[in-house]
Design an enzyme around this catalytic site. Structure first.
Site, PDB file in Angstrom:
ATOM      1  N   SER A 103      -4.629  -9.850  -2.906  1.00 19.72           N
ATOM      2  CA  SER A 103      -4.968 -10.906  -3.873  1.00 19.72           C
ATOM      3  C   SER A 103      -3.705 -11.643  -4.286  1.00 19.72           C
ATOM      4  CB  SER A 103      -5.633 -10.271  -5.093  1.00 19.72           C
ATOM      5  OG  SER A 103      -4.750  -9.293  -5.648  1.00 19.72           O
TER       6      SER A 103
ATOM      7  N   HIS B  25       6.042  -0.603  -2.632  1.00 20.96           N
ATOM      8  CA  HIS B  25       5.592   0.098  -3.839  1.00 20.96           C
ATOM      9  C   HIS B  25       5.552   1.612  -3.649  1.00 20.96           C
ATOM     10  CE1 HIS B  25       3.556  -3.901  -5.163  1.00 20.96           C
ATOM     11  NE2 HIS B  25       4.843  -3.920  -5.325  1.00 20.96           N
TER      12      HIS B  25
ATOM     13  N   ASN C 175       0.829  -1.200   0.000  1.00 21.90           N
ATOM     14  CA  ASN C 175       0.000   0.000   0.000  1.00 21.90           C
ATOM     15  C   ASN C 175       0.873   1.264   0.000  1.00 21.90           C
ATOM     16  OD1 ASN C 175      -2.020  -1.867   0.200  1.00 21.90           O
ATOM     17  ND2 ASN C 175      -2.386  -1.532   2.381  1.00 21.90           N
TER      18      ASN C 175
HETATM   19  C1  BV8 Z   1       8.794  -5.282 -12.093  1.00 20.85           C
HETATM   20  C2  BV8 Z   1       1.983   1.291  -6.793  1.00 20.85           C
HETATM   21  C3  BV8 Z   1      10.773  -5.507 -13.339  1.00 20.85           C
HETATM   22  C4  BV8 Z   1       1.378   2.229  -7.792  1.00 20.85           C
HETATM   23  C5  BV8 Z   1       1.733  -1.014  -7.642  1.00 20.85           C
HETATM   24  C6  BV8 Z   1       5.933 -12.387 -12.724  1.00 20.85           C
HETATM   25  C7  BV8 Z   1       4.776 -12.934 -13.201  1.00 20.85           C
HETATM   26  C8  BV8 Z   1       3.828 -12.093 -13.854  1.00 20.85           C
HETATM   27  C9  BV8 Z   1       4.015 -10.715 -13.995  1.00 20.85           C
HETATM   28  C10 BV8 Z   1       5.157 -10.185 -13.503  1.00 20.85           C
HETATM   29  C11 BV8 Z   1       6.117 -11.005 -12.891  1.00 20.85           C
HETATM   30  N1  BV8 Z   1       7.138 -10.198 -12.505  1.00 20.85           N
HETATM   31  C12 BV8 Z   1       6.844  -8.900 -12.855  1.00 20.85           C
HETATM   32  C13 BV8 Z   1       5.651  -8.876 -13.472  1.00 20.85           C
HETATM   33  C14 BV8 Z   1       4.994  -7.675 -13.968  1.00 20.85           C
HETATM   34  C15 BV8 Z   1       4.244  -6.896 -12.880  1.00 20.85           C
HETATM   35  C16 BV8 Z   1       3.134  -7.759 -12.309  1.00 20.85           C
HETATM   36  O1  BV8 Z   1       3.259  -8.365 -11.259  1.00 20.85           O
HETATM   37  N2  BV8 Z   1       1.987  -7.722 -13.029  1.00 20.85           N
HETATM   38  C17 BV8 Z   1       0.802  -8.445 -12.506  1.00 20.85           C
HETATM   39  C18 BV8 Z   1      -0.404  -7.549 -12.698  1.00 20.85           C
HETATM   40  C19 BV8 Z   1       0.649  -9.766 -13.196  1.00 20.85           C
HETATM   41  N3  BV8 Z   1       5.142  -6.474 -11.798  1.00 20.85           N
HETATM   42  C20 BV8 Z   1       5.817  -5.300 -11.998  1.00 20.85           C
HETATM   43  O2  BV8 Z   1       5.715  -4.599 -12.973  1.00 20.85           O
HETATM   44  C21 BV8 Z   1       6.749  -4.883 -10.854  1.00 20.85           C
HETATM   45  N4  BV8 Z   1       8.009  -4.426 -11.397  1.00 20.85           N
HETATM   46  O3  BV8 Z   1       8.518  -6.438 -12.252  1.00 20.85           O
HETATM   47  O4  BV8 Z   1       9.905  -4.672 -12.575  1.00 20.85           O
HETATM   48  C22 BV8 Z   1      12.094  -4.940 -13.163  1.00 20.85           C
HETATM   49  C23 BV8 Z   1      12.994  -5.625 -12.395  1.00 20.85           C
HETATM   50  C24 BV8 Z   1      14.296  -5.105 -12.278  1.00 20.85           C
HETATM   51  C25 BV8 Z   1      14.656  -3.891 -12.934  1.00 20.85           C
HETATM   52  C26 BV8 Z   1      13.668  -3.216 -13.678  1.00 20.85           C
HETATM   53  C27 BV8 Z   1      12.371  -3.715 -13.788  1.00 20.85           C
HETATM   54  C28 BV8 Z   1       6.183  -3.632 -10.093  1.00 20.85           C
HETATM   55  C29 BV8 Z   1       4.857  -3.921  -9.532  1.00 20.85           C
HETATM   56  C30 BV8 Z   1       4.390  -2.738  -8.637  1.00 20.85           C
HETATM   57  C31 BV8 Z   1       3.309  -1.913  -9.334  1.00 20.85           C
HETATM   58  N5  BV8 Z   1       2.786  -0.872  -8.435  1.00 20.85           N
HETATM   59  N6  BV8 Z   1       1.296  -0.016  -6.832  1.00 20.85           N
HETATM   60  C32 BV8 Z   1      -0.056   2.590  -7.481  1.00 20.85           C
HETATM   61  O5  BV8 Z   1      -0.613   2.046  -6.502  1.00 20.85           O
HETATM   62  O6  BV8 Z   1      -0.567   3.445  -8.190  1.00 20.85           O
HETATM   63  S1  BV8 Z   1       0.899  -2.546  -7.642  1.00 20.85           S
HETATM   64  C33 BV8 Z   1      -0.624  -2.262  -6.802  1.00 20.85           C
HETATM   65  O7  BV8 Z   1      -1.478  -3.294  -7.233  1.00 20.85           O
HETATM   66  C34 BV8 Z   1      -0.569  -2.382  -5.295  1.00 20.85           C
HETATM   67  O8  BV8 Z   1       0.592  -1.833  -4.733  1.00 20.85           O
HETATM   68  C35 BV8 Z   1      -0.651  -3.899  -5.089  1.00 20.85           C
HETATM   69  O9  BV8 Z   1       0.619  -4.493  -5.206  1.00 20.85           O
HETATM   70  C36 BV8 Z   1      -1.488  -4.339  -6.276  1.00 20.85           C
HETATM   71  C37 BV8 Z   1      -2.908  -4.537  -5.850  1.00 20.85           C
HETATM   72  O10 BV8 Z   1      -2.961  -5.752  -5.166  1.00 20.85           O
HETATM   73  P1  BV8 Z   1      -3.678  -5.777  -3.710  1.00 20.85           P
HETATM   74  O11 BV8 Z   1      -3.101  -4.736  -2.833  1.00 20.85           O
HETATM   75  O12 BV8 Z   1      -3.652  -7.184  -3.267  1.00 20.85           O
HETATM   76  O13 BV8 Z   1      -5.187  -5.276  -4.029  1.00 20.85           O
HETATM   77  P2  BV8 Z   1      -6.366  -6.109  -4.751  1.00 20.85           P
HETATM   78  O14 BV8 Z   1      -7.472  -5.154  -4.956  1.00 20.85           O
HETATM   79  O15 BV8 Z   1      -5.826  -6.902  -5.895  1.00 20.85           O
HETATM   80  O16 BV8 Z   1      -6.809  -7.179  -3.629  1.00 20.85           O
HETATM   81  C38 BV8 Z   1      -7.398  -6.717  -2.430  1.00 20.85           C
HETATM   82  C39 BV8 Z   1      -7.680  -7.976  -1.629  1.00 20.85           C
HETATM   83  O17 BV8 Z   1      -8.217  -7.577  -0.363  1.00 20.85           O
HETATM   84  C40 BV8 Z   1      -8.709  -8.901  -2.297  1.00 20.85           C
HETATM   85  O18 BV8 Z   1      -8.234 -10.240  -2.210  1.00 20.85           O
HETATM   86  C41 BV8 Z   1      -9.981  -8.696  -1.448  1.00 20.85           C
HETATM   87  O19 BV8 Z   1     -10.740  -9.874  -1.360  1.00 20.85           O
HETATM   88  C42 BV8 Z   1      -9.384  -8.341  -0.097  1.00 20.85           C
HETATM   89  N7  BV8 Z   1     -10.227  -7.494   0.771  1.00 20.85           N
HETATM   90  C43 BV8 Z   1     -11.062  -6.499   0.401  1.00 20.85           C
HETATM   91  N8  BV8 Z   1     -11.625  -5.917   1.519  1.00 20.85           N
HETATM   92  C44 BV8 Z   1     -11.084  -6.567   2.598  1.00 20.85           C
HETATM   93  C45 BV8 Z   1     -10.186  -7.574   2.126  1.00 20.85           C
HETATM   94  N9  BV8 Z   1      -9.491  -8.389   2.955  1.00 20.85           N
HETATM   95  C46 BV8 Z   1      -9.692  -8.206   4.302  1.00 20.85           C
HETATM   96  N10 BV8 Z   1     -10.530  -7.245   4.832  1.00 20.85           N
HETATM   97  C47 BV8 Z   1     -11.242  -6.425   4.016  1.00 20.85           C
HETATM   98  N11 BV8 Z   1     -12.065  -5.512   4.558  1.00 20.85           N
END
Ligand code: BV8
Ligand code: ZN
Length: 250
Positions: A188, A117, A100
């Site tokens: 997630s 992040h 976050n």
């Molecule tokens: C990189 C900041 C390379 C910005 C964010 C391997 C496999 C596949 C893809 C990749 C891989 N390696 C890299 C990738 C690419 C990519 C990636 O992972 N893509 C995904 C989409 C497949 N990763 C990257 O690009 C990373 N960088 O790889 O660089 C590199 C390496 C060396 C040198 C140069 C380059 C960078 C990733 C970071 C991106 N920035 N945020 C902004 O926020 O604006 S990511 C952002 O999305 C968040 O920070 C977080 O990480 C993500 C969201 O996920 P969650 O926080 O889990 O939120 P979500 O809504 O999904 O889930 C919420 C959960 O809560 C749900 O399960 C829900 O049920 C639950 N919930 C809801 N309410 C409640 C609850 N639980 C409890 N109580 C409640 N009340």
């Protein structure tokens, strides 16, 4: 309410690590990413949360981050955040690894926080690296520019395709490897490399406890999945820690 396993693990644990995502801030009013009213339902990450998009259309990206800054500035940490802040004082080693950017763990009083992040309340110039506060940003034009070199200023968050801050990442990996109990809360677990940390902890022998309102990709790997809102479950976990753990240190 809680299994004897969980109770005894928490009773004996010296080292606890907590991994959080947008779900822990949902009850504070921060929209999640993939939830029903999730951010990614309205916008595509590749449109806004990456450097090329920023260079292509800095006004659009800034409009979006100023909107998220206003949300974060208008809300408070919830019972989930505050419970973790007190739990930190009840274990010799306690770390929060968060995805976050909302600064709510720090505002709740937690100390040992690794921001994987970035943090939306920080900003810097992409040319000379000069830092700017939100107050300075909000007083600037639609597209904030550096007062020293005139280059674009950006929010200090990690965009897709960008490397995570090395020090925060390395400390997060060691916090995952040393954990006896590892909580994965409100995530997630689909964004990498962050999502690899629960498995790193598992491989190192940690007891994995997932807290989420629904099962996730991580659930099959967790030793326990506590289904419910983190703002309800964490205060009960804290009560448990209060009842069977003397205050470790203040
Ligand atoms: C990189 C900041 C390379 C910005 C964010 C391997 C496999 C596949 C893809 C990749 C891989 N390696 C890299 C990738 C690419 C990519 C990636 O992972 N893509 C995904 C989409 C497949 N990763 C990257 O690009 C990373 N960088 O790889 O660089 C590199 C390496 C060396 C040198 C140069 C380059 C960078 C990733 C970071 C991106 N920035 N945020 C902004 O926020 O604006 S990511 C952002 O999305 C968040 O920070 C977080 O990480 C993500 C969201 O996920 P969650 O926080 O889990 O939120 P979500 O809504 O999904 O889930 C919420 C959960 O809560 C749900 O399960 C829900 O049920 C639950 N919930 C809801 N309410 C409640 C609850 N639980 C409890 N109580 C409640 N009340
Ligand atoms: Zn500059």
């Amino acid at each position: 309410m809680f299994s004897s396993q969980l109770i005894s693990k928490l009773q004996r644990a010296e080292s606890v690590t907590v991994f959080t995502g947008a779900g822990i801030s949902a009850e504070s009013g921060v929209p999640t990413f993939r939830g029903t009213d999730g951010i990614w339902k309205k916008f595509r990450p590749e449109e806004l949360a990456n450097f090329d998009a920023f260079i292509r259309n800095p006004e659009l990206v800034w409009e979006w981050y100023k909107h998220r800054k206003q949300i974060v500035a208008s809300i408070q940490p919830n019972a989930g955040h505050t419970a973790l802040a007190e739990m930190e004082r009840r274990f010799p080693q306690f770390a929060i690894i968060t995805q976050n950017i909302d600064n709510l763990h720090r505002r709740a009083g937690s100390k040992n926080i690794y921001e994987l992040h970035g943090n939306v309340e920080r900003n810097y110039c992409i040319g000379c690296g000069k830092n700017f506060t939100d107050a300075e940003i909000m007083s600037m034009d639609k597209v904030p520019r550096c007062t020293s070199c005139g280059d674009l200023v950006r929010p200090d968050v990690v965009w897709f395709g960008e490397q995570l801050p090395v020090e925060q990442w390395e400390k997060s990996v060691s916090a995952a490897e040393r954990a006896e109990v590892f909580f994965s809360i409100g995530t997630s677990a689909v964004v990498y490399p962050a999502a690899s940390l629960p498995l790193t902890a598992k491989k190192a022998g940690a007891y994995i406890i997932e807290i989420n309102i629904e099962r996730t990709e991580l659930s099959p790997w967790a030793d326990e999945v506590l289904l419910g809102r983190s703002g309800d479950i964490l205060p009960n976990i804290l009560k448990l820690c209060r009842s069977n753990r003397l205050s470790a240190h203040n």
